[in-house]
Design a protein around this motif. Structure first.
Motif, PDB file in Angstrom:
ATOM      1  N   GLU A  65       2.082  -9.022 -14.364  1.00 36.14           N
ATOM      2  CA  GLU A  65       2.463  -9.511 -13.038  1.00 36.14           C
ATOM      3  C   GLU A  65       3.259  -8.462 -12.272  1.00 36.14           C
ATOM      4  N   ARG A  66       4.167  -7.787 -12.956  1.00 36.39           N
ATOM      5  CA  ARG A  66       4.982  -6.745 -12.314  1.00 36.39           C
ATOM      6  C   ARG A  66       4.081  -5.610 -11.807  1.00 36.39           C
ATOM      7  N   GLU A  67       3.125  -5.168 -12.644  1.00 39.20           N
ATOM      8  CA  GLU A  67       2.204  -4.103 -12.222  1.00 39.20           C
ATOM      9  C   GLU A  67       1.332  -4.557 -11.052  1.00 39.20           C
ATOM     10  N   ALA A  68       0.893  -5.800 -11.078  1.00 41.49           N
ATOM     11  CA  ALA A  68       0.076  -6.319  -9.972  1.00 41.49           C
ATOM     12  C   ALA A  68       0.886  -6.367  -8.679  1.00 41.49           C
ATOM     13  N   ALA A  69       2.145  -6.771  -8.766  1.00 40.94           N
ATOM     14  CA  ALA A  69       3.004  -6.827  -7.579  1.00 40.94           C
ATOM     15  C   ALA A  69       3.249  -5.426  -7.029  1.00 40.94           C
ATOM     16  N   GLU A  70       3.476  -4.459  -7.924  1.00 43.89           N
ATOM     17  CA  GLU A  70       3.663  -3.078  -7.459  1.00 43.89           C
ATOM     18  C   GLU A  70       2.396  -2.535  -6.802  1.00 43.89           C
ATOM     19  N   GLU A  71       1.258  -2.831  -7.395  1.00 42.45           N
ATOM     20  CA  GLU A  71      -0.022  -2.374  -6.818  1.00 42.45           C
ATOM     21  C   GLU A  71      -0.239  -2.998  -5.439  1.00 42.45           C
ATOM     22  N   GLN A  72       0.055  -4.276  -5.305  1.00 40.21           N
ATOM     23  CA  GLN A  72      -0.113  -4.943  -4.017  1.00 40.21           C
ATOM     24  C   GLN A  72       0.844  -4.350  -2.982  1.00 40.21           C
ATOM     25  N   ALA A  73       2.076  -4.044  -3.384  1.00 39.11           N
ATOM     26  CA  ALA A  73       3.037  -3.433  -2.460  1.00 39.11           C
ATOM     27  C   ALA A  73       2.548  -2.062  -2.014  1.00 39.11           C
ATOM     28  N   ARG A  74       1.979  -1.276  -2.943  1.00 38.93           N
ATOM     29  CA  ARG A  74       1.450   0.045  -2.568  1.00 38.93           C
ATOM     30  C   ARG A  74       0.285  -0.099  -1.590  1.00 38.93           C
ATOM     31  N   GLU A  75      -0.606  -1.061  -1.853  1.00 36.22           N
ATOM     32  CA  GLU A  75      -1.750  -1.268  -0.945  1.00 36.22           C
ATOM     33  C   GLU A  75      -1.276  -1.695   0.443  1.00 36.22           C
ATOM     34  N   GLU A  76      -0.287  -2.578   0.512  1.00 37.27           N
ATOM     35  CA  GLU A  76       0.235  -3.017   1.810  1.00 37.27           C
ATOM     36  C   GLU A  76       0.908  -1.865   2.547  1.00 37.27           C
ATOM     37  N   ALA A  77       1.636  -1.015   1.819  1.00 37.90           N
ATOM     38  CA  ALA A  77       2.281   0.137   2.453  1.00 37.90           C
ATOM     39  C   ALA A  77       1.229   1.121   2.964  1.00 37.90           C
ATOM     40  N   ALA A  78       0.173   1.348   2.189  1.00 40.59           N
ATOM     41  CA  ALA A  78      -0.899   2.252   2.626  1.00 40.59           C
ATOM     42  C   ALA A  78      -1.601   1.691   3.859  1.00 40.59           C
ATOM     43  N   GLU A  79      -1.815   0.380   3.881  1.00 40.33           N
ATOM     44  CA  GLU A  79      -2.456  -0.245   5.039  1.00 40.33           C
ATOM     45  C   GLU A  79      -1.556  -0.150   6.268  1.00 40.33           C
ATOM     46  N   ALA A  80      -0.275  -0.355   6.082  1.00 37.22           N
ATOM     47  CA  ALA A  80       0.664  -0.242   7.205  1.00 37.22           C
ATOM     48  C   ALA A  80       0.704   1.193   7.724  1.00 37.22           C
ATOM     49  N   ALA A  81       0.691   2.166   6.817  1.00 35.97           N
ATOM     50  CA  ALA A  81       0.689   3.574   7.241  1.00 35.97           C
ATOM     51  C   ALA A  81      -0.603   3.916   7.973  1.00 35.97           C
ATOM     52  N   ARG A  82      -1.727   3.376   7.492  1.00 41.00           N
ATOM     53  CA  ARG A  82      -3.013   3.642   8.156  1.00 41.00           C
ATOM     54  C   ARG A  82      -3.016   3.049   9.566  1.00 41.00           C
ATOM     55  N   ARG A  83      -2.511   1.830   9.704  1.00 40.39           N
ATOM     56  CA  ARG A  83      -2.450   1.201  11.025  1.00 40.39           C
ATOM     57  C   ARG A  83      -1.520   1.965  11.960  1.00 40.39           C
ATOM     58  N   ALA A  84      -0.393   2.408  11.428  1.00 39.50           N
ATOM     59  CA  ALA A  84       0.558   3.167  12.244  1.00 39.50           C
ATOM     60  C   ALA A  84      -0.074   4.478  12.703  1.00 39.50           C
ATOM     61  N   ALA A  85      -0.861   5.110  11.843  1.00 39.45           N
ATOM     62  CA  ALA A  85      -1.522   6.362  12.221  1.00 39.45           C
ATOM     63  C   ALA A  85      -2.591   6.113  13.281  1.00 39.45           C
ATOM     64  N   LEU A  86      -3.264   4.974  13.199  1.00 39.60           N
ATOM     65  CA  LEU A  86      -4.294   4.669  14.183  1.00 39.60           C
ATOM     66  C   LEU A  86      -3.689   4.324  15.533  1.00 39.60           C
ATOM     67  N   VAL A  87      -2.628   3.537  15.524  1.00 38.65           N
ATOM     68  CA  VAL A  87      -2.021   3.065  16.771  1.00 38.65           C
ATOM     69  C   VAL A  87      -1.127   4.134  17.387  1.00 38.65           C
ATOM     70  N   GLY A  88      -0.393   4.829  16.555  1.00 38.77           N
ATOM     71  CA  GLY A  88       0.533   5.824  17.084  1.00 38.77           C
ATOM     72  C   GLY A  88       1.746   5.135  17.661  1.00 38.77           C
ATOM     73  N   ASP A  89       2.298   5.709  18.716  1.00 35.27           N
ATOM     74  CA  ASP A  89       3.453   5.097  19.361  1.00 35.27           C
ATOM     75  C   ASP A  89       2.965   3.964  20.234  1.00 35.27           C
ATOM     76  N   SER A  90       3.498   2.783  20.027  1.00 35.07           N
ATOM     77  CA  SER A  90       3.079   1.643  20.821  1.00 35.07           C
ATOM     78  C   SER A  90       3.957   1.513  22.053  1.00 35.07           C
ATOM     79  N   VAL A  91       3.541   0.681  22.970  1.00 33.70           N
ATOM     80  CA  VAL A  91       4.284   0.461  24.203  1.00 33.70           C
ATOM     81  C   VAL A  91       5.607  -0.228  23.895  1.00 33.70           C
ATOM     82  N   ALA A  92       5.640  -1.122  22.901  1.00 39.99           N
ATOM     83  CA  ALA A  92       6.848  -1.843  22.551  1.00 39.99           C
ATOM     84  C   ALA A  92       7.907  -0.877  22.041  1.00 39.99           C
ATOM     85  N   GLU A  93       7.490   0.140  21.279  1.00 37.68           N
ATOM     86  CA  GLU A  93       8.453   1.097  20.771  1.00 37.68           C
ATOM     87  C   GLU A  93       8.993   2.001  21.882  1.00 37.68           C
ATOM     88  N   ASP A  94       8.162   2.273  22.881  1.00 31.40           N
ATOM     89  CA  ASP A  94       8.601   3.121  23.997  1.00 31.40           C
ATOM     90  C   ASP A  94       9.652   2.426  24.854  1.00 31.40           C
TER      91      ASP A  94
END
Length: 149
Positions: A118-147
């Motif tokens: 369970e611990r390994e599965a939770a760590e793997e899921q956290a890594r996948e979510e972080a990678a997905e968040a990084a991919r989305r951030a790279a695609l979107v770049g600076d958003s209007v809300a952040e500006d």
């Protein structure tokens, strides 16, 4: 002048008539068959078919809500629907937790280290979510809300 004499149909008709007048045993059946085949081909080609355009469909709109609803009625139905969705989500979460508990007991019965899995599965899921968040951030770049902040 010479071209007109070559296209004289009288000579062709005369040759045809001389050929037809010769006594041959099958000339009339062959002539009838020839006319029948040519006539049927012409009849088939010359026929005109006209298809009527299809009738326009009659559209009936199905409405699930009364057309004269007030904003308060809409908000009340939205709240009731949200409560129902929350209850369904809670029930689904309970069923999933029960399923996980069954798998945990099965894993313990077979000698597996369930807590480590369970611990390994939770760590793997956290890594996948972080990678997905990084991919989305790279695609979107600076958003209007952040500006605007």
């Amino acid at each position: 002048m010479r071209l007109i004499s070559r296209l004289n149909p009288a000579e062709g008709v005369g040759d045809f008539w001389a050929y037809i007048r010769r006594p041959q045993p099958y000339r009339l059946p062959i002539l009838a068959l020839s006319f029948l085949m040519t006539g049927s081909l012409l009849f088939w080609v010359v026929q005109e078919r006209y298809y009527m355009p299809p009738e326009r469909p009659e559209i009936t709109y199905i409405t699930t809500f009364a057309p004269g609803r007030t904003d308060a009625e809409i908000a009340a139905s939205n709240r009731a629907n949200q409560e129902r969705q929350d209850a369904l989500a809670a029930e689904r979460a309970e069923r999933e937790e029960l399923r996980r508990e069954i798998y945990r007991s099965l894993g313990r019965a077979t000698g597996m280290d369930v807590d480590r899995i369970e611990r390994e599965a939770a760590e793997e899921q956290a890594r996948e979510e972080a990678a997905e968040a990084a991919r989305r951030a790279a695609l979107v770049g600076d958003s209007v809300a952040e500006d605007s902040q």
